[in-house]
Every structure is written in C-alpha cells, then in structure tokens.
Design a protein around this motif. Sequence first.
Motif, PDB file in Angstrom:
ATOM      1  N   GLN A 152       0.840  -1.210   0.000  1.00  0.00           N
ATOM      2  CA  GLN A 152       0.000   0.000   0.000  1.00  0.00           C
ATOM      3  C   GLN A 152       0.870   1.254   0.000  1.00  0.00           C
ATOM      4  N   PHE A 153       1.961   1.188   0.745  1.00  0.00           N
ATOM      5  CA  PHE A 153       2.924   2.296   0.781  1.00  0.00           C
ATOM      6  C   PHE A 153       3.455   2.585  -0.624  1.00  0.00           C
ATOM      7  N   GLU A 154       3.829   1.527  -1.355  1.00  0.00           N
ATOM      8  CA  GLU A 154       4.337   1.699  -2.713  1.00  0.00           C
ATOM      9  C   GLU A 154       3.271   2.280  -3.631  1.00  0.00           C
ATOM     10  N   GLU A 155       2.035   1.844  -3.445  1.00  0.00           N
ATOM     11  CA  GLU A 155       0.951   2.368  -4.277  1.00  0.00           C
ATOM     12  C   GLU A 155       0.685   3.837  -3.979  1.00  0.00           C
ATOM     13  N   LEU A 156       0.761   4.201  -2.706  1.00  0.00           N
ATOM     14  CA  LEU A 156       0.551   5.607  -2.348  1.00  0.00           C
ATOM     15  C   LEU A 156       1.621   6.485  -2.984  1.00  0.00           C
ATOM     16  N   TYR A 157       2.879   6.027  -2.906  1.00  0.00           N
ATOM     17  CA  TYR A 157       3.946   6.824  -3.526  1.00  0.00           C
ATOM     18  C   TYR A 157       3.757   6.904  -5.041  1.00  0.00           C
ATOM     19  N   ALA A 158       3.313   5.817  -5.650  1.00  0.00           N
ATOM     20  CA  ALA A 158       3.050   5.845  -7.097  1.00  0.00           C
ATOM     21  C   ALA A 158       1.980   6.881  -7.426  1.00  0.00           C
ATOM     22  N   ARG A 159       0.961   6.976  -6.592  1.00  0.00           N
ATOM     23  CA  ARG A 159      -0.081   7.987  -6.806  1.00  0.00           C
ATOM     24  C   ARG A 159       0.489   9.400  -6.711  1.00  0.00           C
ATOM     25  N   PHE A 160       1.307   9.619  -5.702  1.00  0.00           N
ATOM     26  CA  PHE A 160       1.932  10.931  -5.544  1.00  0.00           C
ATOM     27  C   PHE A 160       2.867  11.220  -6.720  1.00  0.00           C
ATOM     28  N   HIS A 161       3.651  10.214  -7.096  1.00  0.00           N
ATOM     29  CA  HIS A 161       4.646  10.408  -8.156  1.00  0.00           C
ATOM     30  C   HIS A 161       3.962  10.694  -9.496  1.00  0.00           C
ATOM     31  N   TYR A 162       2.923   9.932  -9.813  1.00  0.00           N
ATOM     32  CA  TYR A 162       2.249  10.161 -11.090  1.00  0.00           C
ATOM     33  C   TYR A 162       1.479  11.482 -11.071  1.00  0.00           C
ATOM     34  N   SER A 163       0.929  11.834  -9.920  1.00  0.00           N
ATOM     35  CA  SER A 163       0.263  13.135  -9.796  1.00  0.00           C
ATOM     36  C   SER A 163       1.244  14.266 -10.075  1.00  0.00           C
ATOM     37  N   ASP A 164       2.473  14.095  -9.589  1.00  0.00           N
ATOM     38  CA  ASP A 164       3.490  15.103  -9.861  1.00  0.00           C
ATOM     39  C   ASP A 164       3.812  15.158 -11.361  1.00  0.00           C
ATOM     40  N   TYR A 165       3.816  13.998 -11.990  1.00  0.00           N
ATOM     41  CA  TYR A 165       4.126  13.913 -13.424  1.00  0.00           C
ATOM     42  C   TYR A 165       3.109  14.684 -14.269  1.00  0.00           C
ATOM     43  N   ILE A 166       1.837  14.630 -13.881  1.00  0.00           N
ATOM     44  CA  ILE A 166       0.796  15.293 -14.668  1.00  0.00           C
ATOM     45  C   ILE A 166       0.435  16.675 -14.110  1.00  0.00           C
ATOM     46  N   LEU A 167       1.214  17.129 -13.130  1.00  0.00           N
ATOM     47  CA  LEU A 167       0.956  18.432 -12.519  1.00  0.00           C
ATOM     48  C   LEU A 167       1.198  19.560 -13.516  1.00  0.00           C
ATOM     49  N   GLN A 168       0.174  20.339 -13.782  1.00  0.00           N
ATOM     50  CA  GLN A 168       0.280  21.470 -14.706  1.00  0.00           C
ATOM     51  C   GLN A 168       0.111  22.759 -13.884  1.00  0.00           C
ATOM     52  N   TYR A 169       1.134  23.044 -13.133  1.00  0.00           N
ATOM     53  CA  TYR A 169       1.015  24.102 -12.131  1.00  0.00           C
ATOM     54  C   TYR A 169       2.409  24.612 -11.817  1.00  0.00           C
ATOM     55  N   LYS A 170       2.607  25.875 -11.934  1.00  0.00           N
ATOM     56  CA  LYS A 170       3.895  26.467 -11.611  1.00  0.00           C
ATOM     57  C   LYS A 170       3.818  27.109 -10.222  1.00  0.00           C
ATOM     58  N   PRO A 171       4.469  26.505  -9.245  1.00  0.00           N
ATOM     59  CA  PRO A 171       4.440  27.091  -7.902  1.00  0.00           C
ATOM     60  C   PRO A 171       5.026  28.499  -7.909  1.00  0.00           C
ATOM     61  N   GLU A 172       4.307  29.427  -7.312  1.00  0.00           N
ATOM     62  CA  GLU A 172       4.776  30.805  -7.244  1.00  0.00           C
ATOM     63  C   GLU A 172       4.775  31.266  -5.793  1.00  0.00           C
ATOM     64  N   TYR A 173       5.705  32.168  -5.485  1.00  0.00           N
ATOM     65  CA  TYR A 173       5.903  32.568  -4.096  1.00  0.00           C
ATOM     66  C   TYR A 173       6.073  34.072  -3.963  1.00  0.00           C
ATOM     67  N   LYS A 174       5.609  34.572  -2.848  1.00  0.00           N
ATOM     68  CA  LYS A 174       5.872  35.951  -2.458  1.00  0.00           C
ATOM     69  C   LYS A 174       7.010  35.891  -1.444  1.00  0.00           C
ATOM     70  N   ILE A 175       8.183  36.346  -1.859  1.00  0.00           N
ATOM     71  CA  ILE A 175       9.371  36.282  -1.020  1.00  0.00           C
ATOM     72  C   ILE A 175       9.765  37.697  -0.613  1.00  0.00           C
ATOM     73  N   GLU A 176       9.798  37.940   0.684  1.00  0.00           N
ATOM     74  CA  GLU A 176      10.073  39.290   1.181  1.00  0.00           C
ATOM     75  C   GLU A 176      11.186  39.280   2.209  1.00  0.00           C
ATOM     76  N   ASN A 177      12.029  40.310   2.134  1.00  0.00           N
ATOM     77  CA  ASN A 177      13.058  40.535   3.141  1.00  0.00           C
ATOM     78  C   ASN A 177      12.524  41.459   4.224  1.00  0.00           C
ATOM     79  N   HIS A 178      12.789  41.119   5.476  1.00  0.00           N
ATOM     80  CA  HIS A 178      12.417  41.958   6.613  1.00  0.00           C
ATOM     81  C   HIS A 178      13.634  42.137   7.509  1.00  0.00           C
ATOM     82  N   ASP A 179      13.532  43.019   8.459  1.00  0.00           N
ATOM     83  CA  ASP A 179      14.652  43.257   9.374  1.00  0.00           C
ATOM     84  C   ASP A 179      15.039  41.991  10.127  1.00  0.00           C
ATOM     85  N   ASN A 180      14.049  41.144  10.402  1.00  0.00           N
ATOM     86  CA  ASN A 180      14.327  39.943  11.191  1.00  0.00           C
ATOM     87  C   ASN A 180      14.416  38.675  10.340  1.00  0.00           C
ATOM     88  N   GLY A 181      14.481  38.820   9.018  1.00  0.00           N
ATOM     89  CA  GLY A 181      14.633  37.635   8.185  1.00  0.00           C
ATOM     90  C   GLY A 181      13.822  37.674   6.902  1.00  0.00           C
TER      91      GLY A 181
END
Length: 324
Positions: free
Chosen positions: A226-255
């Motif tokens: 079942q563990f192997e099947e779950l990873y296969a689901r995650f892996h194939y989902s990643d393969y067909i992922l049509q999504y570009k992760p985007e981020y708001k990255i900001e510098n602050h005084d504390n990091g």
Amino acid sequence: MFQVLFNPFRDLIFDEHFCFLSGDLTNETMTVFPEWLMDHFKFGNERIEMMDKAKSYNYEDLKLPCSTRVKDAFDDLDLKIQAAYKDGFEGMAALDDELLFQWTGRMVYGLLYYEMLYERDRLLKQGEEFVLSANLKERFSHFHLMLQSVIEPISFIGKKPWSIVVFPLKYSADIFSYRDDAINLMFSFGVNGFGFVACLQDNGVIEEKQQVILEKMKGHIMHPVQFEELYARFHYSDYILQYKPEYKIENHDNGITIEVEANGKQPVFGFWDEDIYAQLLSNYWSVYGIEREEILKPQKPLLSFLENPYTKDFVDPESISLPF
C-alpha cells in the motif's frame, strides 16, 4: 536589511570549495545521507545509480562541500530526527513538518547536486555548455532557498510549499526502503513503524488531490504494498501536474518570509492515463512479481491494494497476504 543569500543555480556554481548551502569557502564535507541512517541500516557501501544509469556511487561516498555552521546545523537536525525515529510513528508524526522538509531536503538536494555535477562534466567532455532551462533554474532556486531555513531566519507564511504525509507502516525489522526523484524533488521513506511521502515543491496540491485516500488510511497500519501504491499515486500526480508554484518572497529586518501565491490560470492536473500509471506502479510492485498486465486488465478496474475498485472501501492491511 535586504539580504541576498547564496543561489548556486544563478551561475550554476557546483564546486568542491563552496559550501553547497551557504556558498562559504570551505574544505569540509558532509554526507548526503545521514551517517546514523547508513550505520543503522548498513547501506553505506551499497551502490546508487544516477538517473541515466551510466554512473553509480557508494552511498557513503556521496558527500557535499559544507561550512562548519551548515554541518553543525544538520548535525543538530539529525539529533532531533533520530530521537523522534526511536519513538516510531508517534515520534515522527509529532515533528513539525518543516523539520521533515529540511531533513528530506538535504538528501534530495544532495542527489540533485550530484546529478548537476555529472551532467556538467559529461557535457564538458563533449565540448558543450552546461545549461538549465529557466523553469528548472527557478524551481531549484526556490527549493535551495527554502532549504537554507536550516541556517537562516527564513519563515513560511500560511500554506506550506510541500506535501509531506507520515503514516504507520508495517515492515520486517531492519528493512529500510526509500525512493527518490531528485529532479522532481520527491522522496519516500519507509521502515518498520512508519513511512512518509514527500513532494518538496508542489505547494501542497498533491496532498490535496490524494486527500480522500489519506482520510481512509487513518487508523490503519499500512502494508508495504500500500505504501508503494501511495507513492506511485503521488509520483504520477506530480508527473501530470500542470502548475507552476509561485511565491511571495520578502526581506524583513528579522529575516525572510516565503508565502505561497495562488495560481488559478490553468488546470492543476492533466489527464490521468491509467496505462502510464499502471506501468509506473508495476515498477514499484516488481518486488511482489506484479506485472503491468495484472494491474490493468481489459474490461476490469485498475488493481489497487488501497481501495476496493468496486466499493471504494479502504482495503484492510491485515487482509493482504503478500509478505512485508
């Protein structure tokens, strides 16, 4: 104070005298896989192949150039993971998933680093220039920045940039199973007591896609098949992922803060092709002798050890007669 951190993907700097994470000049190294893990499961002298299968290394010989502060930070992280590991599933599940991201990220980045070195050297021998696409540069740069949270004041706001799922798992004692896809920043890890699956740069959308089966899993100790099947689901989902992760990255005084930005301009996932998925799953189930033809039979639903294909009920792990 505006802070610019080291980014090896900007100028493709992969040099033995520059710390892989901070960019500091160094002559020190650390192993890609934690030494305690290799010692415990005795796989340090086993071989690992690069993606094209033409090059392989001993696990213990995979080392990253690192500064003292980076090595110390990962040594501290290892102590936390090792302590949690001794408490099995409960210990690992209680960890902040940012720690699991950092711990897993070290191994995934280490393998990615070696893939970069191998490809660069291969092209140089052919008189060709080593280049990465703009998309890969951006993706790997974001991943590297997030991994620097081990040593820098970097915090994540709101939704996390990863999917990490921890669950109880039954293996024979002293068996250690892991899979990785360094280019797609994925990792799975399984031992007797617990397993986890990690997609390190999907903004959590793959975990959301698999939420129904993840809910059904709760309260069960997973069988390895079942563990192997779950990873296969995650892996194939990643393969067909049509999504570009985007981020708001900001510098602050504390990091630095990193916040996931929504992107609703296109479908998140492409078409799920059962034929391709069955081939991928058969690769993971090969240890059980289960071939693609058994997984996808004409006029039959797809074979699954997670869900009954007719009722969609979760398959009780205790009802599975395959070895573990």
